[in-house]
Enzyme design. Structure first.
Site, PDB file in Angstrom:
ATOM      1  N   ASP A  22      96.044 124.542 119.585  1.00 28.53           N
ATOM      2  CA  ASP A  22      97.939 124.648 119.528  1.00 28.53           C
ATOM      3  C   ASP A  22      98.330 124.539 120.367  1.00 28.53           C
ATOM      4  O   ASP A  22      98.708 125.135 121.537  1.00 28.53           O
ATOM      5  CB  ASP A  22      98.501 126.367 118.987  1.00 28.53           C
ATOM      6  CG  ASP A  22      99.938 125.699 118.235  1.00 28.53           C
ATOM      7  OD1 ASP A  22     100.377 124.963 118.483  1.00 28.53           O
ATOM      8  OD2 ASP A  22     100.457 127.130 118.696  1.00 28.53           O
ATOM      9  N   HIS A  38     102.289 133.891 120.682  1.00 27.13           N
ATOM     10  CA  HIS A  38     101.381 134.277 119.656  1.00 27.13           C
ATOM     11  C   HIS A  38      99.512 134.847 119.725  1.00 27.13           C
ATOM     12  O   HIS A  38      99.261 133.354 119.922  1.00 27.13           O
ATOM     13  CB  HIS A  38     101.972 133.589 117.775  1.00 27.13           C
ATOM     14  CG  HIS A  38     101.562 132.088 118.026  1.00 27.13           C
ATOM     15  ND1 HIS A  38     101.159 131.635 118.212  1.00 27.13           N
ATOM     16  CD2 HIS A  38     102.849 131.026 118.332  1.00 27.13           C
ATOM     17  CE1 HIS A  38     100.475 129.920 118.065  1.00 27.13           C
ATOM     18  NE2 HIS A  38     101.764 130.351 118.441  1.00 27.13           N
ATOM     19  N   TYR A  54     115.706 124.531 124.602  1.00 30.03           N
ATOM     20  CA  TYR A  54     116.253 123.126 123.612  1.00 30.03           C
ATOM     21  C   TYR A  54     117.809 123.048 123.790  1.00 30.03           C
ATOM     22  O   TYR A  54     118.581 124.339 123.447  1.00 30.03           O
ATOM     23  CB  TYR A  54     115.520 123.884 122.233  1.00 30.03           C
ATOM     24  CG  TYR A  54     113.980 124.209 122.656  1.00 30.03           C
ATOM     25  CD1 TYR A  54     113.197 123.852 122.053  1.00 30.03           C
ATOM     26  CD2 TYR A  54     114.197 125.233 122.573  1.00 30.03           C
ATOM     27  CE1 TYR A  54     111.701 123.888 121.926  1.00 30.03           C
ATOM     28  CE2 TYR A  54     112.945 125.702 122.365  1.00 30.03           C
ATOM     29  CZ  TYR A  54     111.594 124.883 122.665  1.00 30.03           C
ATOM     30  OH  TYR A  54     110.400 125.487 122.318  1.00 30.03           O
TER      31      TYR A  54
HETATM   32  N1  GLY Z   1     102.795 125.049 116.865  1.00 29.33           N
HETATM   33  C1  GLY Z   1     103.137 126.273 116.330  1.00 29.33           C
HETATM   34  C2  GLY Z   1     103.694 127.165 117.046  1.00 29.33           C
HETATM   35  O1  GLY Z   1     103.616 127.077 117.880  1.00 29.33           O
HETATM   36  O2  GLY Z   1     103.575 128.058 117.122  1.00 29.33           O
HETATM   37 MN    MN Z   2     102.264 124.942 118.901  1.00 28.53          MN
HETATM   38 MN    MN Z   3     102.410 128.078 118.941  1.00 28.42          MN
END
Ligand code: GLY
Ligand code: MN
Ligand code: MN
Length: 437
Positions: free
Chosen positions: A270, A353, A387
């Protein structure tokens, strides 16, 4: 590099060791999901089910029954069916499930209702995550009722139903050496894909064409699909946190935000990077970028065992809010702006997360009401962002429509941290240099 069958067996044993004596757990597989007439979405096994079995077919159910002499691991699965297999492919069938996936007993799903009463009868406690599937909730109720109806014959239905999530998800939160190896590879492949996108980027490309560079790299490295829908947002689109339309043209002078990670053997990468479409940051873009990067580096640096998860988030809020004041985008004193949540106009999500088989992975963030301290083996993302809405009339026009997030995947180690996604540049100089080539 995959998880071995002995690894799956060890997980089942570890879970059964924590279950109460005389109990039973039910863990369902995922179902096929229709996309449109006669077409289904690519099948993705349920993470809990896969974590315990490595078995990749829909319409299956795992029962763990610790101490049961006829077998502790029981799987219901699709039966072999030569006709269906011609159309839709191979099925392991009950025999294959015993041989290849370590079930002690396996039966066709069609026999589930008739066999279930016997399997559940006499177990004091049932571990089952209610609420995930209405259909299965109903089936479980029916199975329990069928046992209760035989109470006068001496049948005893489980008297306690306990959510399985806590035990299982606590296990998934802590990654084993085998899992860390896979996640390192997922981080590396995801990072390479971002580098490829930076190199391929140019004005005039459509966002989904840049996305294709990423997906191509994933596929050529063993990841058929991304771990989640890739976000490729040029210009204002970067301010939409979960933008996945990816249809607009990338324009000279804009930034593009890419949030994409591969799924390798059921483990997610991610990563987010934000870079100029043209290869060169404008002064405003660079100023905001440097601020986000500063907060990201400081947050990563703060990761070590014992630090409460929320401390990393709070640190990002402090640094970003101070930076927004310094840039003149927020007015007021630091404490007041944090207290009132004024910074949320620019930074409206958390620092990150847990990461694992699910991109937003399982595991509690609080224990006994307190934010939990980080421990070795946890993997988390660190993804601060700013943002500036194109509609934000409180800031000078030149800032509007800038959206920046920088995200890496970080393993908590005994002494600190290891960045699993370190292979993509993130300093302004490195990015501009890479894109100039
Ligand atoms: N790609 C989803 C997040 O970064 O939480
Ligand atoms: Mn992400
Ligand atoms: Mn993420």
């Amino acid at each position: 590099m995959r998880i071995s069958q002995s690894g799956f067996a060890a997980r089942r044993q570890q879970l059964m060791d924590q279950m109460a004596p005389g109990s039973v757990a039910i863990i369902p597989a995922a179902a096929d999901v229709p996309r449109n007439r006669d077409v289904e979405y690519p099948f993705r096994q349920d993470s809990d089910f896969y974590y315990l079995t490595g078995f990749n077919e829909p319409d299956a159910l795992l029962l763990l029954i610790p101490g049961r002499s006829e077998g502790q691991v029981v799987i219901f699965c699709r039966d072999r069916d030569p006709e269906m297999e011609i159309w839709n492919g191979y099925r392991a069938g009950p025999e294959g499930v015993c041989k290849q996936y370590g079930a002690d007993q396996a039966y066709p799903v069609a026999e589930m209702d008739e066999r279930m009463a016997e399997l559940l009868e006499g177990r004091a406690r049932l571990y089952y995550s209610m609420g995930s599937s209405e259909a299965l909730d109903g089936q479980v109720r029916d199975w329990l009722n069928s046992i209760r109806k035989k109470a006068r014959l001496g049948a005893v239905a489980p008297s306690e139903i306990v959510m399985l999530d806590h035990l299982l998800h606590e296990m998934r939160l802590f990654k084993s050496a085998e899992e860390i190896e896979v996640m390192r590879a997922a981080g590396r492949i995801s990072a390479e894909a971002h580098v490829r996108a930076m190199k391929a980027c140019q004005p005039g490309l459509l966002e989904y064409q840049l996305e294709a560079e990423i997906t191509h790299h994933f596929a050529m490295n063993g990841c058929r699909l991304p771990a989640y829908s890739s976000i490729v947002g040029g210009g204002d689109n970067a301010c939409v946190l979960h933008y996945t339309e990816n249809r607009d043209e990338l324009k000279n002078g804009d930034l593009v935000l890419i949030d994409a990670g591969c799924e390798l053997d059921y483990y997610a990468g991610d990563i987010t990077r934000t870079f100029p479409v043209s290869g060169k940051f404008s002064p405003e873009q660079q100023a905001v970028y440097e601020l986000v990067l500063k907060s990201q580096l400081a947050c990563i640096e703060a990761i070590r065992p014992g630090v409460p998860w929320i401390r990393i988030h709070d640190l990002s809020v402090e640094i970003l809010t101070q930076g927004l004041i310094d840039l003149g985008l927020l007015k007021g004193d630091l404490e007041g702006l944090i207290e009132s949540g004024a910074y949320k106009a620019f930074y409206m999500h958390r620092i990150g997360h847990w990461l694992g088989m699910d991109v937003h992975d399982v595991g509690d963030y609080k224990v006994n009401g307190d934010w939990r301290p980080l421990e070795p083996g946890m993997v988390m993302t660190v993804e601060p962002g700013i943002y500036i809405s194109p509609q934000n009339e409180h800031v000078d026009k030149r800032w509007r429509g800038i959206g920046i997030r920088i995200e890496d995947d970080v393993l908590v180690t005994e002494n600190g941290y290891e960045i699993l996604s370190a292979g993509v540049p993130k300093s302004v100089a490195e990015i501009e240099q890479l894109m100039a080539r």
